[in-house]
Design an enzyme around this catalytic site. Structure first.
Site, PDB file in Angstrom:
ATOM      1  N   ARG A 147      24.398   3.897 -42.793  1.00 14.84           N
ATOM      2  CA  ARG A 147      23.924   4.993 -43.628  1.00 14.84           C
ATOM      3  C   ARG A 147      23.214   4.398 -44.830  1.00 14.84           C
ATOM      4  NH1 ARG A 147      27.582   9.167 -47.290  1.00 14.84           N
ATOM      5  NH2 ARG A 147      27.022   7.803 -48.989  1.00 14.84           N
ATOM      6  N   TYR A 159      23.926  10.382 -56.229  1.00 18.28           N
ATOM      7  CA  TYR A 159      25.037  10.390 -55.290  1.00 18.28           C
ATOM      8  C   TYR A 159      24.856   9.299 -54.226  1.00 18.28           C
ATOM      9  CZ  TYR A 159      27.298  11.117 -50.990  1.00 18.28           C
ATOM     10  OH  TYR A 159      27.995  10.865 -49.859  1.00 18.28           O
ATOM     11  N   ASP A 210      22.762  10.846 -45.872  1.00 19.90           N
ATOM     12  CA  ASP A 210      23.593  11.965 -46.334  1.00 19.90           C
ATOM     13  C   ASP A 210      22.855  12.725 -47.444  1.00 19.90           C
ATOM     14  OD1 ASP A 210      25.600  13.678 -47.098  1.00 19.90           O
ATOM     15  OD2 ASP A 210      27.143  12.140 -47.315  1.00 19.90           O
ATOM     16  N   HIS A 212      24.127  15.522 -48.778  1.00 18.82           N
ATOM     17  CA  HIS A 212      25.203  16.025 -49.627  1.00 18.82           C
ATOM     18  C   HIS A 212      24.969  17.444 -50.112  1.00 18.82           C
ATOM     19  CE1 HIS A 212      28.893  14.819 -51.833  1.00 18.82           C
ATOM     20  NE2 HIS A 212      28.963  14.100 -50.742  1.00 18.82           N
ATOM     21  N   GLU A 236      22.748  14.221 -42.713  1.00 19.43           N
ATOM     22  CA  GLU A 236      24.078  14.820 -42.923  1.00 19.43           C
ATOM     23  C   GLU A 236      24.069  15.867 -44.028  1.00 19.43           C
ATOM     24  OE1 GLU A 236      27.034  11.822 -43.571  1.00 19.43           O
ATOM     25  OE2 GLU A 236      28.274  13.168 -44.769  1.00 19.43           O
ATOM     26  N   GLU A 262      32.151  17.789 -43.220  1.00 19.38           N
ATOM     27  CA  GLU A 262      33.245  17.019 -43.850  1.00 19.38           C
ATOM     28  C   GLU A 262      34.093  17.879 -44.785  1.00 19.38           C
ATOM     29  OE1 GLU A 262      30.851  13.933 -45.817  1.00 19.38           O
ATOM     30  OE2 GLU A 262      31.388  14.821 -47.740  1.00 19.38           O
ATOM     31  N   ARG A 283      31.409  16.948 -38.327  1.00 15.77           N
ATOM     32  CA  ARG A 283      32.025  15.893 -39.149  1.00 15.77           C
ATOM     33  C   ARG A 283      33.426  16.232 -39.635  1.00 15.77           C
ATOM     34  NH1 ARG A 283      30.728  11.775 -41.276  1.00 15.77           N
ATOM     35  NH2 ARG A 283      30.991  12.220 -43.500  1.00 15.77           N
ATOM     36  N   GLU A 339      32.601   7.391 -39.273  1.00 14.98           N
ATOM     37  CA  GLU A 339      32.282   6.795 -40.576  1.00 14.98           C
ATOM     38  C   GLU A 339      33.364   5.790 -40.957  1.00 14.98           C
ATOM     39  OE1 GLU A 339      32.257   9.603 -43.812  1.00 14.98           O
ATOM     40  OE2 GLU A 339      31.236   8.217 -45.160  1.00 14.98           O
ATOM     41  N   TRP A 402      27.344  19.205 -55.732  1.00  8.84           N
ATOM     42  CA  TRP A 402      27.525  17.755 -55.688  1.00  8.84           C
ATOM     43  C   TRP A 402      27.614  17.313 -54.239  1.00  8.84           C
ATOM     44  CZ3 TRP A 402      31.059  14.064 -53.959  1.00  8.84           C
ATOM     45  CH2 TRP A 402      30.657  12.733 -54.281  1.00  8.84           C
TER      46      TRP A 402
HETATM   47  C1  CS2 Z   1      30.586  11.464 -48.436  1.00  4.94           C
HETATM   48  C2  CS2 Z   1      31.909  11.258 -49.131  1.00  4.94           C
HETATM   49  O1  CS2 Z   1      31.428   9.953 -46.865  1.00  4.94           O
HETATM   50  C3  CS2 Z   1      30.622  10.853 -47.057  1.00  4.94           C
HETATM   51  O2  CS2 Z   1      29.843  11.264 -46.235  1.00  4.94           O
HETATM   52  O3  CS2 Z   1      30.036  12.693 -48.420  1.00  4.94           O
HETATM   53  O4  CS2 Z   1      31.769  10.117 -49.929  1.00  4.94           O
HETATM   54  C4  CS2 Z   1      32.429  12.377 -49.988  1.00  4.94           C
HETATM   55  O5  CS2 Z   1      31.593  12.555 -51.070  1.00  4.94           O
HETATM   56  C5  CS2 Z   1      33.805  12.105 -50.445  1.00  4.94           C
HETATM   57  O6  CS2 Z   1      34.601  11.843 -49.345  1.00  4.94           O
HETATM   58  C6  CS2 Z   1      34.335  13.262 -51.259  1.00  4.94           C
HETATM   59  O7  CS2 Z   1      35.697  13.155 -51.434  1.00  4.94           O
HETATM   60 MG    MG Z   2      29.007  13.086 -46.582  1.00  4.30          MG
END
Ligand code: CS2
Ligand code: MG
Length: 402
Positions: A147, A159, A210, A212, A236, A262, A283, A339, A402
């Site tokens: 990634r 981020y 990602d 986000h 993602e 996620e 995810r 991941e 975020w």
């Molecule tokens: C992220 C994570 O791993 C990922 O794909 O989106 O770092 C996520 O921000 C954290 O697990 C939040 O707790």
């Molecule tokens: Mg993520």
């Protein structure tokens, strides 16, 4: 066999983890992860005050019945706190089953479907050059999938760009830190990153990115389209997915594969996404989605609709979760990728484990149960420390995703 007692273990070997330990009348114990980043103590209380009293005396082999007892029995369904608490119980019970039957948990889920679990690592840097150097480092370690996130010119922090090279940790002690965001700067920058990576690393390396949850559906369509020449493994969380129909619009505009989930907790969060084939990878992860008993149902629904799994595996999921994910991943047919963010040596010392990295794959180990233990004495040296994920504002100060 009967459940004799259970306790919640809280530790902070660099970051906070919530672990449930369930003990039986036959001397066998099981471990489950209940860590919910930034809201850890809510799960600890849910377990200690509301769940553990209901577990005593039950047969730990009855994972299906206990799952429904905790889910339906609470009356209040779903949500990350509830589902992480249920997951901790479920994981610990499968660990007990494996140990009692002297077999790895994957054998109870259908046995091995593959020789190893392909994982992706995190390469990130303050600019494109530095990110490319990190990608090179990951390929040298043997990763087949990486990634890539890079700092964005004109934005002070972004981020996914960590302070440490190997150990990315988004939560910070104190009150939530604030980042600044510009969608336009981001959309202009990301294609340049992937153009550079394809030129430097060729076609075969799997590249992931990602977003986000930061775009609208039409912006995500633009990003996906601009990344098509670089054929990503996935894009993602392109949009926040509370409104599942949003993904229909993204899908209409791009062939870049989409991974999402996620932050989901139950099958109902992904039902439309899966049955309409609006995504390619789901995810959801064991710890935040009710454990093996529930995620198995999600994976089976996904399999019917050409959707593969890509379980969340950030450092805020403990090694108990990582081990559990590997047993799950190696057993199911529609596994896509896992991941893998490496934990720090302090965390690995608290959670001794049998899983190991080998040439781009993680292997769960052959021992009984999940293959993870917990060093209570060592863990006690690191008490809980409050920490938060960052928040994010647009350039004009507007609160953003975020
Ligand atoms: C992220 C994570 O791993 C990922 O794909 O989106 O770092 C996520 O921000 C954290 O697990 C939040 O707790
Ligand atoms: Mg993520």
């Amino acid at each position: 066999m009967k459940i004799l007692s259970a306790k919640v273990l809280v530790t902070c070997p660099g970051r906070n983890f919530i672990t449930l330990k369930i003990e039986t009348d036959q001397g066998i114990y099981g471990l489950g992860d209940g860590t919910l980043n930034g809201r850890e103590l809510a799960v600890a209380s849910y377990l200690t005050d509301h769940v553990i009293p209901c577990l005593i005396g039950r047969d730990p082999f009855q994972t299906e019945d206990i799952w429904h007892y905790l889910y339906r029995g609470a009356y209040w369904r779903r949500g990350p706190v509830t589902m992480s608490a249920i997951a901790a119980v479920d994981m610990a019970l499968w660990d007990i089953k494996g140990k009692a039957l002297n077999t790895p948990v994957y054998n109870l889920l259908g046995g091995k479907s593959r020789h190893g679990v392909m994982v992706y690592g995190h390469a990130n840097g303050k600019d494109i050059e530095q990110t490319a150097e990190e990608v090179a480092r990951y390929t040298e370690m043997g990763y087949m999938a990486i990634r890539a996130q890079s700092g964005i010119p004109g934005l002070p922090s972004t981020y996914g760009v960590s302070k440490d090279r190997l150990f990315y940790e988004p939560a910070e002690k104190g009150l939530p830190p604030e980042n600044v965001w510009s969608t336009e700067k981001y959309l202009n920058h990301v294609p340049k990153l992937f153009e550079k990576l394809r030129v430097q690393f060729g076609s075969d390396l799997h590249l992931l990115h990602d977003v986000h949850h930061r775009l609208t559906p039409i912006e995500a369509g633009r990003l996906g389209k601009s990344l098509e020449p670089y054929h990503l493994f996935w894009m993602e969380d392109p949009v926040p997915a509370e409104m599942q129909e949003g993904l229909k619009l993204v899908r209409q505009h791009t062939t870049t594969p989409i991974a999402i989930g996620e932050v989901f907790n139950t099958i109902w969060d992904a039902q439309q996404l899966i049955t309409n084939q609006w995504i390619d990878y789901i995810r959801m992860t064991l710890v935040h989605s009710g454990g093996f008993t529930h995620l198995r149902k999600v994976a089976d629904l996904a399999a019917l609709h050409h959707v593969q799994t890509g379980c969340h595996g950030a450092t805020d999921l403990s090694p108990v979760s990582m081990a559990a994910a590997l047993h799950f991943d190696i057993a199911i047919n529609n596994f896509g990728i896992q991941e893998y963010m490496r934990h720090t040596p302090e965390t690995d010392a608290v959670f001794p484990h049998t899983y190991k990295f080998d040439k781009g794959y993680l292997l769960p180990g052959e021992g009984p149960g999940l293959g993870v233990d917990y060093d209570e004495k060592l863990a006690a040296k690191w008490p809980y420390e409050r920490a938060y994920l960052p928040v994010n504002r647009k350039l004009d100060g507007t609160m953003f995703h975020w």
